[in-house]
Design an enzyme around this catalytic site. Structure first.
Site, PDB file in Angstrom:
ATOM      1  N   ASN A   1       0.815  -1.215   0.000  1.00 33.43           N
ATOM      2  CA  ASN A   1       0.000   0.000   0.000  1.00 33.43           C
ATOM      3  C   ASN A   1       0.847   1.264   0.000  1.00 33.43           C
ATOM      4  O   ASN A   1       0.364   2.339   0.353  1.00 33.43           O
ATOM      5  CB  ASN A   1      -0.910  -0.037   1.244  1.00 33.43           C
ATOM      6  CG  ASN A   1      -2.128   0.839   1.071  1.00 33.43           C
ATOM      7  OD1 ASN A   1      -2.485   1.212  -0.041  1.00 33.43           O
ATOM      8  ND2 ASN A   1      -2.744   1.210   2.175  1.00 33.43           N
TER       9      ASN A   1
ATOM     10  N   ASP B   1       5.150 -10.232   4.424  1.00 33.19           N
ATOM     11  CA  ASP B   1       3.697 -10.175   4.486  1.00 33.19           C
ATOM     12  C   ASP B   1       3.295 -10.792   5.830  1.00 33.19           C
ATOM     13  O   ASP B   1       3.586 -11.964   6.086  1.00 33.19           O
ATOM     14  CB  ASP B   1       3.121 -10.977   3.318  1.00 33.19           C
ATOM     15  CG  ASP B   1       1.605 -10.886   3.278  1.00 33.19           C
ATOM     16  OD1 ASP B   1       0.994 -10.450   4.287  1.00 33.19           O
ATOM     17  OD2 ASP B   1       1.040 -11.263   2.244  1.00 33.19           O
TER      18      ASP B   1
ATOM     19  N   PHE C   1       0.851  -2.006  12.661  1.00 32.37           N
ATOM     20  CA  PHE C   1       0.104  -1.090  11.784  1.00 32.37           C
ATOM     21  C   PHE C   1      -0.346  -1.771  10.493  1.00 32.37           C
ATOM     22  O   PHE C   1      -1.209  -1.240   9.809  1.00 32.37           O
ATOM     23  CB  PHE C   1       0.985   0.094  11.358  1.00 32.37           C
ATOM     24  CG  PHE C   1       1.378   1.018  12.472  1.00 32.37           C
ATOM     25  CD1 PHE C   1       0.442   1.826  13.083  1.00 32.37           C
ATOM     26  CD2 PHE C   1       2.694   1.095  12.906  1.00 32.37           C
ATOM     27  CE1 PHE C   1       0.795   2.687  14.104  1.00 32.37           C
ATOM     28  CE2 PHE C   1       3.065   1.949  13.925  1.00 32.37           C
ATOM     29  CZ  PHE C   1       2.113   2.750  14.523  1.00 32.37           C
TER      30      PHE C   1
ATOM     31  N   LYS D   1      -6.912  -0.034   5.090  1.00 31.59           N
ATOM     32  CA  LYS D   1      -7.538   1.020   5.888  1.00 31.59           C
ATOM     33  C   LYS D   1      -8.597   1.859   5.187  1.00 31.59           C
ATOM     34  O   LYS D   1      -8.996   2.899   5.686  1.00 31.59           O
ATOM     35  CB  LYS D   1      -6.447   1.932   6.448  1.00 31.59           C
ATOM     36  CG  LYS D   1      -5.597   2.586   5.366  1.00 31.59           C
ATOM     37  CD  LYS D   1      -4.608   3.568   5.939  1.00 31.59           C
ATOM     38  CE  LYS D   1      -3.854   4.253   4.823  1.00 31.59           C
ATOM     39  NZ  LYS D   1      -2.882   5.221   5.278  1.00 31.59           N
TER      40      LYS D   1
ATOM     41  N   SER E   1      -8.725   2.579  16.559  1.00 32.65           N
ATOM     42  CA  SER E   1      -9.293   3.796  15.973  1.00 32.65           C
ATOM     43  C   SER E   1     -10.519   4.237  16.755  1.00 32.65           C
ATOM     44  O   SER E   1     -11.258   3.408  17.313  1.00 32.65           O
ATOM     45  CB  SER E   1      -9.696   3.473  14.535  1.00 32.65           C
ATOM     46  OG  SER E   1     -10.553   4.448  14.022  1.00 32.65           O
TER      47      SER E   1
ATOM     48  N   TYR F   1     -13.965  -2.672   7.809  1.00 35.77           N
ATOM     49  CA  TYR F   1     -12.742  -2.069   8.338  1.00 35.77           C
ATOM     50  C   TYR F   1     -12.897  -1.792   9.840  1.00 35.77           C
ATOM     51  O   TYR F   1     -12.053  -2.187  10.656  1.00 35.77           O
ATOM     52  CB  TYR F   1     -12.425  -0.766   7.586  1.00 35.77           C
ATOM     53  CG  TYR F   1     -11.471   0.138   8.333  1.00 35.77           C
ATOM     54  CD1 TYR F   1     -10.104  -0.109   8.327  1.00 35.77           C
ATOM     55  CD2 TYR F   1     -11.941   1.226   9.069  1.00 35.77           C
ATOM     56  CE1 TYR F   1      -9.234   0.705   9.036  1.00 35.77           C
ATOM     57  CE2 TYR F   1     -11.081   2.044   9.778  1.00 35.77           C
ATOM     58  CZ  TYR F   1      -9.726   1.781   9.761  1.00 35.77           C
ATOM     59  OH  TYR F   1      -8.877   2.579  10.479  1.00 35.77           O
TER      60      TYR F   1
ATOM     61  N   LYS G   1     -11.047  -3.475  13.449  1.00 34.11           N
ATOM     62  CA  LYS G   1     -10.423  -2.766  14.582  1.00 34.11           C
ATOM     63  C   LYS G   1     -10.984  -3.309  15.891  1.00 34.11           C
ATOM     64  O   LYS G   1     -10.247  -3.573  16.849  1.00 34.11           O
ATOM     65  CB  LYS G   1     -10.667  -1.255  14.470  1.00 34.11           C
ATOM     66  CG  LYS G   1      -9.898  -0.587  13.337  1.00 34.11           C
ATOM     67  CD  LYS G   1      -8.384  -0.623  13.567  1.00 34.11           C
ATOM     68  CE  LYS G   1      -7.592  -0.081  12.407  1.00 34.11           C
ATOM     69  NZ  LYS G   1      -6.175  -0.458  12.425  1.00 34.11           N
TER      70      LYS G   1
ATOM     71  N   ASN H   1      -8.359  11.686  14.470  1.00 36.66           N
ATOM     72  CA  ASN H   1      -8.053  11.881  13.036  1.00 36.66           C
ATOM     73  C   ASN H   1      -6.610  12.340  12.844  1.00 36.66           C
ATOM     74  O   ASN H   1      -6.319  13.530  12.982  1.00 36.66           O
ATOM     75  CB  ASN H   1      -9.015  12.901  12.429  1.00 36.66           C
ATOM     76  CG  ASN H   1     -10.417  12.360  12.264  1.00 36.66           C
ATOM     77  OD1 ASN H   1     -11.013  11.907  13.235  1.00 36.66           O
ATOM     78  ND2 ASN H   1     -10.939  12.375  11.062  1.00 36.66           N
TER      79      ASN H   1
ATOM     80  N   ARG I   1     -14.592  16.903  14.365  1.00 35.02           N
ATOM     81  CA  ARG I   1     -13.610  15.843  14.577  1.00 35.02           C
ATOM     82  C   ARG I   1     -12.487  16.364  15.469  1.00 35.02           C
ATOM     83  O   ARG I   1     -12.316  17.569  15.654  1.00 35.02           O
ATOM     84  CB  ARG I   1     -12.962  15.418  13.246  1.00 35.02           C
ATOM     85  CG  ARG I   1     -13.884  14.733  12.272  1.00 35.02           C
ATOM     86  CD  ARG I   1     -14.241  13.325  12.730  1.00 35.02           C
ATOM     87  NE  ARG I   1     -15.026  12.648  11.724  1.00 35.02           N
ATOM     88  CZ  ARG I   1     -16.352  12.798  11.569  1.00 35.02           C
ATOM     89  NH1 ARG I   1     -17.015  13.611  12.365  1.00 35.02           N
ATOM     90  NH2 ARG I   1     -16.990  12.124  10.636  1.00 35.02           N
TER      91      ARG I   1
ATOM     92  N   ASP J   1     -21.038   9.035   7.625  1.00 37.05           N
ATOM     93  CA  ASP J   1     -20.231   9.942   8.448  1.00 37.05           C
ATOM     94  C   ASP J   1     -20.835  10.124   9.845  1.00 37.05           C
ATOM     95  O   ASP J   1     -22.043  10.294   9.993  1.00 37.05           O
ATOM     96  CB  ASP J   1     -20.113  11.319   7.782  1.00 37.05           C
ATOM     97  CG  ASP J   1     -18.879  11.432   6.903  1.00 37.05           C
ATOM     98  OD1 ASP J   1     -17.969  10.594   7.057  1.00 37.05           O
ATOM     99  OD2 ASP J   1     -18.834  12.347   6.066  1.00 37.05           O
TER     100      ASP J   1
HETATM  101  N1  UFG Z   1     -14.772  15.471   4.483  1.00 33.02           N
HETATM  102  C1  UFG Z   1     -15.222  16.378   3.543  1.00 33.02           C
HETATM  103  N2  UFG Z   1     -14.699  16.305   2.285  1.00 33.02           N
HETATM  104  C2  UFG Z   1     -13.783  15.372   1.917  1.00 33.02           C
HETATM  105  C3  UFG Z   1     -13.329  14.457   2.882  1.00 33.02           C
HETATM  106  C4  UFG Z   1     -13.855  14.535   4.151  1.00 33.02           C
HETATM  107  O1  UFG Z   1     -16.060  17.230   3.828  1.00 33.02           O
HETATM  108  O2  UFG Z   1     -13.379  15.354   0.746  1.00 33.02           O
HETATM  109  C5  UFG Z   1     -15.296  15.551   5.853  1.00 33.02           C
HETATM  110  C6  UFG Z   1     -16.017  14.304   6.284  1.00 33.02           C
HETATM  111  O3  UFG Z   1     -17.366  14.364   5.885  1.00 33.02           O
HETATM  112  C7  UFG Z   1     -15.824  14.350   7.787  1.00 33.02           C
HETATM  113  C8  UFG Z   1     -14.475  15.035   7.966  1.00 33.02           C
HETATM  114  O4  UFG Z   1     -14.211  15.694   6.739  1.00 33.02           O
HETATM  115  O5  UFG Z   1     -16.804  15.153   8.353  1.00 33.02           O
HETATM  116  C9  UFG Z   1     -13.351  14.070   8.241  1.00 33.02           C
HETATM  117  O6  UFG Z   1     -13.350  13.069   7.234  1.00 33.02           O
HETATM  118  P1  UFG Z   1     -12.134  12.050   7.039  1.00 33.02           P
HETATM  119  O7  UFG Z   1     -12.500  11.147   5.910  1.00 33.02           O
HETATM  120  O8  UFG Z   1     -10.857  12.792   6.939  1.00 33.02           O
HETATM  121  O9  UFG Z   1     -12.097  11.287   8.402  1.00 33.02           O
HETATM  122  P2  UFG Z   1     -13.235  10.386   9.092  1.00 33.02           P
HETATM  123  O10 UFG Z   1     -13.476  10.999  10.420  1.00 33.02           O
HETATM  124  O11 UFG Z   1     -14.396  10.140   8.232  1.00 33.02           O
HETATM  125  O12 UFG Z   1     -12.444   9.044   9.089  1.00 33.02           O
HETATM  126  C10 UFG Z   1     -11.873   8.582  10.209  1.00 33.02           C
HETATM  127  C11 UFG Z   1     -10.616   7.760   9.889  1.00 33.02           C
HETATM  128  C12 UFG Z   1     -10.993   6.398   9.393  1.00 33.02           C
HETATM  129  C13 UFG Z   1     -12.070   5.805  10.247  1.00 33.02           C
HETATM  130  C14 UFG Z   1     -13.266   6.698  10.205  1.00 33.02           C
HETATM  131  C15 UFG Z   1     -14.449   6.095  10.894  1.00 33.02           C
HETATM  132  O13 UFG Z   1      -9.795   8.393   8.942  1.00 33.02           O
HETATM  133  O14 UFG Z   1      -9.852   5.576   9.424  1.00 33.02           O
HETATM  134  O15 UFG Z   1     -12.883   7.896  10.831  1.00 33.02           O
HETATM  135  O16 UFG Z   1     -15.550   6.895  10.847  1.00 33.02           O
HETATM  136  F1  UFG Z   1     -12.449   4.585   9.866  1.00 33.02           F
END
Ligand code: UFG
Length: 339
Positions: free
Chosen positions: A37, A60, A82, A86, A125, A150, A154, A179, A231, A298
């Site tokens: 990855n 692996d 790790f 993901k 997470s 996923y 976890k 995050n 977040r 979300d």
């Molecule tokens: N967001 C946008 N635009 C984008 C990307 C994200 O508005 O292009 C918003 C999302 O809606 C969210 C916030 O930004 O409100 C954070 O989004 P991320 O994708 O950066 O992070 P998440 O909180 O959704 O993801 C995290 C971890 C994952 C985990 C997930 C579980 O990165 O590994 O929480 O909900 F699985």
């Protein structure tokens, strides 16, 4: 005598930053990765930051014989795991691939750790909390049923560790990350998303550099102060340092109980719009963005109560959001060869 830490997935985003912090704290680190990855960028960056080559093993972790051979070749005091897939969306489409890879690899690590008396740190997470009823969340907040394979891996890996610790007299810590964002201040290591980024900050930096046309903000009608999701964005170097504290706590036998869980976050909620505005301000640029429909799945609002990590690990997030967002931008420019 110097202690040795094995970092599985050590060429990835979090693994590379943890490798740097562990080495600078005086640990010997063995990096192991199957490079499925990522490319060699972060490994080379780690060596450049530290000014020397670190042991690298291409393996692996789903190959149990290879894992056992690795644990036999080195005297490993602690392993940080790790190595895992993901991408939340991909896991919904390919559950078997996620279950096989993320569960098998950790089971092999646990088996070898049991045999060799190695402490285990698992990278969990905040996803395990789902949509919390109360914020901020403490480690006592209930886990919710996972909404993706996923997220399920976890939760399952946390349980594997808990049960192995109980049955075999091992020691383990699970860190629940909020995050993780940003990059090393050297701009030599950072996040390298494959294809179109799912996460907010890589999408922002790629939009700012011109790789993406426009950032979509997913929803501005949530029940939050400005209508966008909340977040807890944790700086990657701060996050990496929490691993040093946790590994040291295990190795120095300072744990209160043999299996411990810690939230790793700042305790400070930030909305998507606040983050975008901060990014623009600190880097003195304008970002092309628009409000788009909500993204399915979300969580509305989640942030950490990091008190336990502050008190027990002696760890606290120290970098400001401005420093972190400047580092994310410096990394994107470094990748573009513009820095
Ligand atoms: N967001 C946008 N635009 C984008 C990307 C994200 O508005 O292009 C918003 C999302 O809606 C969210 C916030 O930004 O409100 C954070 O989004 P991320 O994708 O950066 O992070 P998440 O909180 O959704 O993801 C995290 C971890 C994952 C985990 C997930 C579980 O990165 O590994 O929480 O909900 F699985």
């Amino acid at each position: 005598m110097k202690k040795t830490v094995l970092v599985s997935g050590g060429a990835g985003f979090i693994g590379s930053h943890v490798t740097v912090e562990l080495t600078q704290a005086g640990y010997d680190v063995v990096i192991a990765d199957n490079m499925s990855n990522c490319d060699e960028t972060n490994y080379k960056g780690v060596c450049a930051i530290l000014g020397r080559q670190l042991p690298f093993e291409k393996i692996d972790f789903c190959d149990s014989a290879a894992v056992e051979a690795l644990f036999s070749r080195y005297t490993i005091d602690a392993v940080i795991h790790f190595a895992a897939y993901k991408a939340v969306g991909e896991s919904v489409d390919e559950p078997l691939m996620y279950y096989k890879n993320n569960l098998d690899s950790f089971l092999n690590v646990l088996e070898a750790a049991r045999k060799h008396g190695t402490h285990v740190l698992f990278s969990s997470s905040a996803t395990v909390y789902g949509e919390p009823e109360k914020t901020p969340v403490t480690e006592e907040s209930p886990r919710q049923e996972a909404t993706s394979p996923y997220g399920n891996t976890k939760q399952m890996c946390e349980d594997f560790l808990r049960d192995c610790v109980k049955a075999y007299g091992m020691h383990g810590i699970a860190l629940r990350y909020f995050n993780p964002i940003g990059a090393h201040p050297s701009a030599l290591i950072g996040e390298l998303p494959r294809g179109v980024p799912n996460n907010l900050v890589p999408f922002i930096t790629q939009t700012a550099i011109g790789k993406r046309e426009c950032l979509s903000i997913f929803g501005n009608d949530y029940p939050t102060p400005d209508g966008t999701c909340l977040r807890d964005y944790i700086d990657i170097v701060d996050l990496a340092r929490a691993h040093v504290c946790a590994v040291t706590r295990m190795i120095e036998e300072r744990m209160d109980k043999p299996y411990e869980i810690f939230n790793i976050g700042t305790g400070r909620p930030l909305s998507v719009l606040e983050l975008v505005t901060s990014f623009e301000k600190v880097n003195n640029l304008k970002l092309n963005y628009r409000i788009a429909p909500r993204r399915p799945g979300d969580v509305v609002a989640i942030w950490a109560d990091p008190t336990l990590a502050n008190e027990k690990l002696g760890w606290k997030a120290t970098r400001t959001i401005e420093e972190t967002l400047a580092s994310a931008w410096a990394w994107e420019k470094h990748l573009a060869g513009r820095a």
